[in-house]
Design a protein around this motif. Structure first.
Motif, PDB file in Angstrom:
ATOM      1  N   TYR A  26      32.809  98.918  58.850  1.00 61.23           N
ATOM      2  CA  TYR A  26      31.470  99.450  58.601  1.00 61.23           C
ATOM      3  C   TYR A  26      30.502  98.395  58.061  1.00 61.23           C
ATOM      4  O   TYR A  26      29.386  98.732  57.656  1.00 61.23           O
ATOM      5  CB  TYR A  26      31.544 100.619  57.611  1.00 61.23           C
ATOM      6  N   ALA A  27      30.922  97.131  58.072  1.00 60.45           N
ATOM      7  CA  ALA A  27      30.070  96.062  57.539  1.00 60.45           C
ATOM      8  C   ALA A  27      28.690  96.013  58.205  1.00 60.45           C
ATOM      9  O   ALA A  27      27.678  95.810  57.513  1.00 60.45           O
ATOM     10  CB  ALA A  27      30.778  94.711  57.665  1.00 60.45           C
ATOM     11  N   PRO A  28      28.583  96.195  59.549  1.00 59.16           N
ATOM     12  CA  PRO A  28      27.242  96.146  60.172  1.00 59.16           C
ATOM     13  C   PRO A  28      26.286  97.230  59.680  1.00 59.16           C
ATOM     14  O   PRO A  28      25.072  97.083  59.826  1.00 59.16           O
ATOM     15  CB  PRO A  28      27.555  96.324  61.672  1.00 59.16           C
ATOM     16  N   LEU A  29      26.818  98.295  59.095  1.00 58.49           N
ATOM     17  CA  LEU A  29      25.964  99.383  58.617  1.00 58.49           C
ATOM     18  C   LEU A  29      25.306  99.065  57.272  1.00 58.49           C
ATOM     19  O   LEU A  29      24.372  99.764  56.872  1.00 58.49           O
ATOM     20  CB  LEU A  29      26.775 100.676  58.490  1.00 58.49           C
ATOM     21  N   ARG A  30      25.798  98.048  56.565  1.00 62.23           N
ATOM     22  CA  ARG A  30      25.240  97.612  55.279  1.00 62.23           C
ATOM     23  C   ARG A  30      25.084  98.798  54.313  1.00 62.23           C
ATOM     24  O   ARG A  30      24.053  99.005  53.693  1.00 62.23           O
ATOM     25  CB  ARG A  30      23.900  96.922  55.493  1.00 62.23           C
ATOM     26  N   LEU A  31      26.156  99.567  54.195  1.00 62.62           N
ATOM     27  CA  LEU A  31      26.096 100.795  53.407  1.00 62.62           C
ATOM     28  C   LEU A  31      25.848 100.535  51.922  1.00 62.62           C
ATOM     29  O   LEU A  31      25.200 101.345  51.249  1.00 62.62           O
ATOM     30  CB  LEU A  31      27.381 101.594  53.594  1.00 62.62           C
ATOM     31  N   ARG A  32      26.335  99.413  51.398  1.00 60.00           N
ATOM     32  CA  ARG A  32      26.088  99.135  49.984  1.00 60.00           C
ATOM     33  C   ARG A  32      24.630  98.750  49.748  1.00 60.00           C
ATOM     34  O   ARG A  32      24.055  99.094  48.711  1.00 60.00           O
ATOM     35  CB  ARG A  32      27.028  98.032  49.500  1.00 60.00           C
ATOM     36  N   ASP A  33      24.037  98.048  50.706  1.00 61.58           N
ATOM     37  CA  ASP A  33      22.627  97.687  50.568  1.00 61.58           C
ATOM     38  C   ASP A  33      21.735  98.922  50.592  1.00 61.58           C
ATOM     39  O   ASP A  33      20.651  98.927  49.997  1.00 61.58           O
ATOM     40  CB  ASP A  33      22.200  96.753  51.705  1.00 61.58           C
ATOM     41  N   TRP A  34      22.200  99.967  51.307  1.00 62.17           N
ATOM     42  CA  TRP A  34      21.395 101.177  51.454  1.00 62.17           C
ATOM     43  C   TRP A  34      22.008 102.375  50.738  1.00 62.17           C
ATOM     44  O   TRP A  34      21.705 103.524  51.057  1.00 62.17           O
ATOM     45  CB  TRP A  34      21.210 101.498  52.938  1.00 62.17           C
ATOM     46  N   ALA A  35      22.838 102.086  49.736  1.00 65.47           N
ATOM     47  CA  ALA A  35      23.449 103.184  48.974  1.00 65.47           C
ATOM     48  C   ALA A  35      22.394 104.008  48.241  1.00 65.47           C
ATOM     49  O   ALA A  35      22.556 105.222  48.065  1.00 65.47           O
ATOM     50  CB  ALA A  35      24.457 102.623  47.974  1.00 65.47           C
ATOM     51  N   HIS A  36      21.282 103.361  47.836  1.00 62.97           N
ATOM     52  CA  HIS A  36      20.246 104.092  47.089  1.00 62.97           C
ATOM     53  C   HIS A  36      19.528 105.114  47.963  1.00 62.97           C
ATOM     54  O   HIS A  36      18.941 106.076  47.450  1.00 62.97           O
ATOM     55  CB  HIS A  36      19.235 103.108  46.483  1.00 62.97           C
ATOM     56  N   THR A  37      19.561 104.946  49.304  1.00 64.23           N
ATOM     57  CA  THR A  37      18.997 105.948  50.221  1.00 64.23           C
ATOM     58  C   THR A  37      20.098 106.737  50.917  1.00 64.23           C
ATOM     59  O   THR A  37      19.876 107.340  51.956  1.00 64.23           O
ATOM     60  CB  THR A  37      18.095 105.278  51.262  1.00 64.23           C
ATOM     61  N   LEU A  38      21.296 106.702  50.352  1.00 67.61           N
ATOM     62  CA  LEU A  38      22.442 107.479  50.831  1.00 67.61           C
ATOM     63  C   LEU A  38      22.841 107.072  52.241  1.00 67.61           C
ATOM     64  O   LEU A  38      23.289 107.898  53.044  1.00 67.61           O
ATOM     65  CB  LEU A  38      22.140 108.987  50.764  1.00 67.61           C
ATOM     66  N   GLY A  39      22.683 105.803  52.553  1.00 69.64           N
ATOM     67  CA  GLY A  39      23.106 105.270  53.844  1.00 69.64           C
ATOM     68  C   GLY A  39      22.022 105.252  54.897  1.00 69.64           C
ATOM     69  O   GLY A  39      22.177 104.590  55.928  1.00 69.64           O
ATOM     70  N   TYR A  40      20.919 105.971  54.674  1.00 66.87           N
ATOM     71  CA  TYR A  40      19.847 105.991  55.666  1.00 66.87           C
ATOM     72  C   TYR A  40      19.062 104.695  55.585  1.00 66.87           C
ATOM     73  O   TYR A  40      18.511 104.355  54.538  1.00 66.87           O
ATOM     74  CB  TYR A  40      18.915 107.187  55.438  1.00 66.87           C
ATOM     75  N   ARG A  41      18.980 103.957  56.701  1.00 65.07           N
ATOM     76  CA  ARG A  41      18.313 102.657  56.682  1.00 65.07           C
ATOM     77  C   ARG A  41      17.196 102.558  57.713  1.00 65.07           C
ATOM     78  O   ARG A  41      16.733 101.472  58.041  1.00 65.07           O
ATOM     79  CB  ARG A  41      19.332 101.535  56.929  1.00 65.07           C
ATOM     80  N   GLY A  42      16.741 103.705  58.201  1.00 60.60           N
ATOM     81  CA  GLY A  42      15.621 103.691  59.137  1.00 60.60           C
ATOM     82  C   GLY A  42      14.290 103.690  58.397  1.00 60.60           C
ATOM     83  O   GLY A  42      14.220 103.972  57.197  1.00 60.60           O
ATOM     84  N   HIS A  43      13.228 103.355  59.101  1.00 62.36           N
ATOM     85  CA  HIS A  43      11.893 103.441  58.523  1.00 62.36           C
ATOM     86  C   HIS A  43      11.525 104.911  58.312  1.00 62.36           C
ATOM     87  O   HIS A  43      11.965 105.788  59.054  1.00 62.36           O
ATOM     88  CB  HIS A  43      10.870 102.788  59.448  1.00 62.36           C
ATOM     89  N   ILE A  44      10.697 105.157  57.305  1.00 64.02           N
ATOM     90  CA  ILE A  44      10.254 106.523  57.059  1.00 64.02           C
ATOM     91  C   ILE A  44       9.414 107.016  58.235  1.00 64.02           C
ATOM     92  O   ILE A  44       9.543 108.142  58.695  1.00 64.02           O
ATOM     93  CB  ILE A  44       9.476 106.611  55.738  1.00 64.02           C
ATOM     94  N   LEU A  45       8.512 106.163  58.749  1.00 67.39           N
ATOM     95  CA  LEU A  45       7.720 106.537  59.915  1.00 67.39           C
ATOM     96  C   LEU A  45       7.879 105.487  60.997  1.00 67.39           C
ATOM     97  O   LEU A  45       7.781 104.288  60.742  1.00 67.39           O
ATOM     98  CB  LEU A  45       6.237 106.683  59.558  1.00 67.39           C
ATOM     99  N   THR A  46       8.163 105.933  62.205  1.00 70.69           N
ATOM    100  CA  THR A  46       8.202 105.050  63.368  1.00 70.69           C
ATOM    101  C   THR A  46       7.403 105.713  64.491  1.00 70.69           C
ATOM    102  O   THR A  46       7.252 106.936  64.529  1.00 70.69           O
ATOM    103  CB  THR A  46       9.640 104.807  63.857  1.00 70.69           C
ATOM    104  N   LYS A  47       6.898 104.875  65.383  1.00 70.36           N
ATOM    105  CA  LYS A  47       6.154 105.408  66.517  1.00 70.36           C
ATOM    106  C   LYS A  47       6.402 104.539  67.733  1.00 70.36           C
ATOM    107  O   LYS A  47       6.772 103.370  67.614  1.00 70.36           O
ATOM    108  CB  LYS A  47       4.657 105.461  66.196  1.00 70.36           C
ATOM    109  N   SER A  48       6.204 105.130  68.897  1.00 73.01           N
ATOM    110  CA  SER A  48       6.264 104.348  70.124  1.00 73.01           C
ATOM    111  C   SER A  48       4.999 103.503  70.235  1.00 73.01           C
ATOM    112  O   SER A  48       3.960 103.826  69.645  1.00 73.01           O
ATOM    113  CB  SER A  48       6.407 105.267  71.344  1.00 73.01           C
TER     114      SER A  48
END
Length: 454
Positions: A358-380
């Motif tokens: 699971y290293a590519p998921l960088r779960l420890r870096d994003w533990a504060h957002t519970l694993g979610y590492r996407g932008h809050i808003l994205t658009k095409s």
């Protein structure tokens, strides 16, 4: 004699400074930013042909020999002033894709458009607000001896809402891994919608882009159960985007069918792990796709834009679904001001983040957002304008724009950030005053529009 608080003493010190008026101008220019960036340096504008100096600015003449600029943090819990500015930009970005403006033609309002909500799946029963939480005819218990139901009536802000009925039954691993793959699940969902639209009208799937374009803006929102769900505005355009009409077969009903079918079908598989196995991750069963119509039969466009903008400024700590800052060690988890449910999710992120698969998921870096590492808003790309364009337009109206046929030399360095206690007090007052002024202007404009409609 009672001593004044530190913030008051510091504010008096600042007010007595000979350069206080200029410092106040800087604070006002940042909109009362709570954590401004401090810069030191200079900028010089030269005539491109003659080399003549047209303008020169140097921070050596500023209070403290520094210039304050906005932090631009979108989270209201971090900087209310900058979050309000970000919310306004988001509102105009989303609204332009719905009604036109900002170089987007007004004809987009007549295109097939949907307001779509996609939820996370269930990882275990949680307490809910409403008439009855989880009523059951029997009084059964789970294998861990905890009740399977709850007959209480919880208020929306009750601490129990969103917490699992049984923490041992709850699938924390799947919850974290779903968060880590949510952005990939969205990408596959968009691809599948395009494919289904093509198949529905008899097109070769690879030729869809020659006939139509799917444009969207989506925002991620944390639910009470600390799981992300997605709100999105989806629009069908011609192949060249908003400047071209969609084909004759493009209808809201066709788009709704494609969205609902794709939400049920797409999945993402996690990397195989000896400790976890391989999980198939999908969207939740609750899918909502409502058409946006110009005749008023459906959600209001302005309300949708305001709804999306509201969630963009919410920090993880404000929703109770994480933290607004990263964690550096396991010990930070125990002292984090979060619920037991969220703490367990953070611990799960940390443990899974230590597995090589699971290293590519960088779960420890994003533990504060519970694993979610996407932008809050994205658009095409073709949905509407961009944040950069909106900021450039604002700078132009404020006169902060380079003159053509000139050369600008800039030399800046970072020298600090934030406020002293007294400065923070003054900045908060300025931010509140500006917010009240904007509210007065908004009410006056609303009243003027109401008079014009009579």
């Amino acid at each position: 004699m009672r001593q004044l608080p530190e913030a008051d003493r510091d504010a008096i010190r600042l007010a007595q400074d000979p350069k206080f008026a200029r410092w106040l101008e800087q604070i006002t220019a940042t909109g009362g930013c709570a954590h401004p960036i401090h810069l030191s340096g200079s900028t010089m504008t030269l005539d491109g042909a003659t080399g003549e100096i047209l303008h020169h600015y140097d921070t050596r003449n500023e209070p403290g020999e520094r210039l304050l600029v906005r932090c631009r943090n979108r989270r209201a819990t971090v900087c209310p002033a900058c979050s309000r500015l970000h919310a306004g930009d988001t509102y105009h970005l989303v609204r332009a894709g719905l009604l036109g403006g900002k170089n987007i033609p007004a004809t987009v309002r007549h295109r097939p458009r949907l307001f779509v909500t996609l939820t996370a799946p269930s990882f275990g029963p949680v307490h809910r607000s409403g008439e009855l939480c989880r009523p059951r005819r029997d009084s059964g218990t789970c294998e861990h001896g905890r009740p399977l139901g709850c007959g209480a009536v919880h208020a929306p802000d009750a601490p129990a809402v969103g917490q699992p009925l049984c923490v041992d039954c709850y699938d924390y691993t799947a919850h974290v891994l779903w968060h880590a793959h949510a952005s990939q699940l969205w990408d596959r969902f968009v691809i599948d919608v395009r494919r289904r639209l093509a198949s529905a009208v008899g097109l070769v799937q690879s030729h869809f882009a020659k006939h139509a374009r799917l444009s969207f803006a989506r925002v991620a929102e944390h639910q009470k159960r600390a799981a992300v769900h997605v709100h999105a505005v989806v629009r069908l355009d011609g192949p060249n985007g908003p400047d071209e009409e969609p084909p004759y077969w493009a209808t809201p009903d066709l788009l709704i069918d494609a969205v609902c079918a794709s939400a049920r079908r797409v999945l993402v598989r996690t990397p195989y792990s000896a400790a976890v196995g391989e999980l198939a991750l999908r969207w939740g069963a609750q899918v909502d796709a409502r058409p946006l119509r110009t005749d008023g039969d459906g959600p209001d466009d302005d309300a949708v834009a305001a709804y999306v903008a509201k969630y963009v400024t919410k920090g993880a700590s404000e929703t109770g679904a994480g933290l607004d800052h990263a964690l550096s060690a396991w010990g930070d988890i125990e002292s984090a001001p979060v619920s037991g449910h969220v703490r367990t999710l953070i611990r799960t992120c940390w443990r899974l983040g230590g597995l090589p698969e699971y290293a590519p998921l960088r779960l420890r870096d994003w533990a504060h957002t519970l694993g979610y590492r996407g932008h809050i808003l994205t658009k095409s790309r073709a949905y509407s304008t961009t944040y950069a364009a909106l900021r450039a337009e604002r700078a132009h109206h404020l006169g902060h724009v380079d003159v053509p046929d000139t050369v600008t030399e800039r030399h800046w360095r970072y020298v600090g950030s934030g406020h002293t206690p007294g400065a923070a007090l003054i900045a908060a007052g300025i931010a509140d005053d500006l917010a009240q002024l904007r509210e007065v202007i908004r009410e006056e404009r609303s009243a003027a529009r109401g008079e014009a409609d009579r």
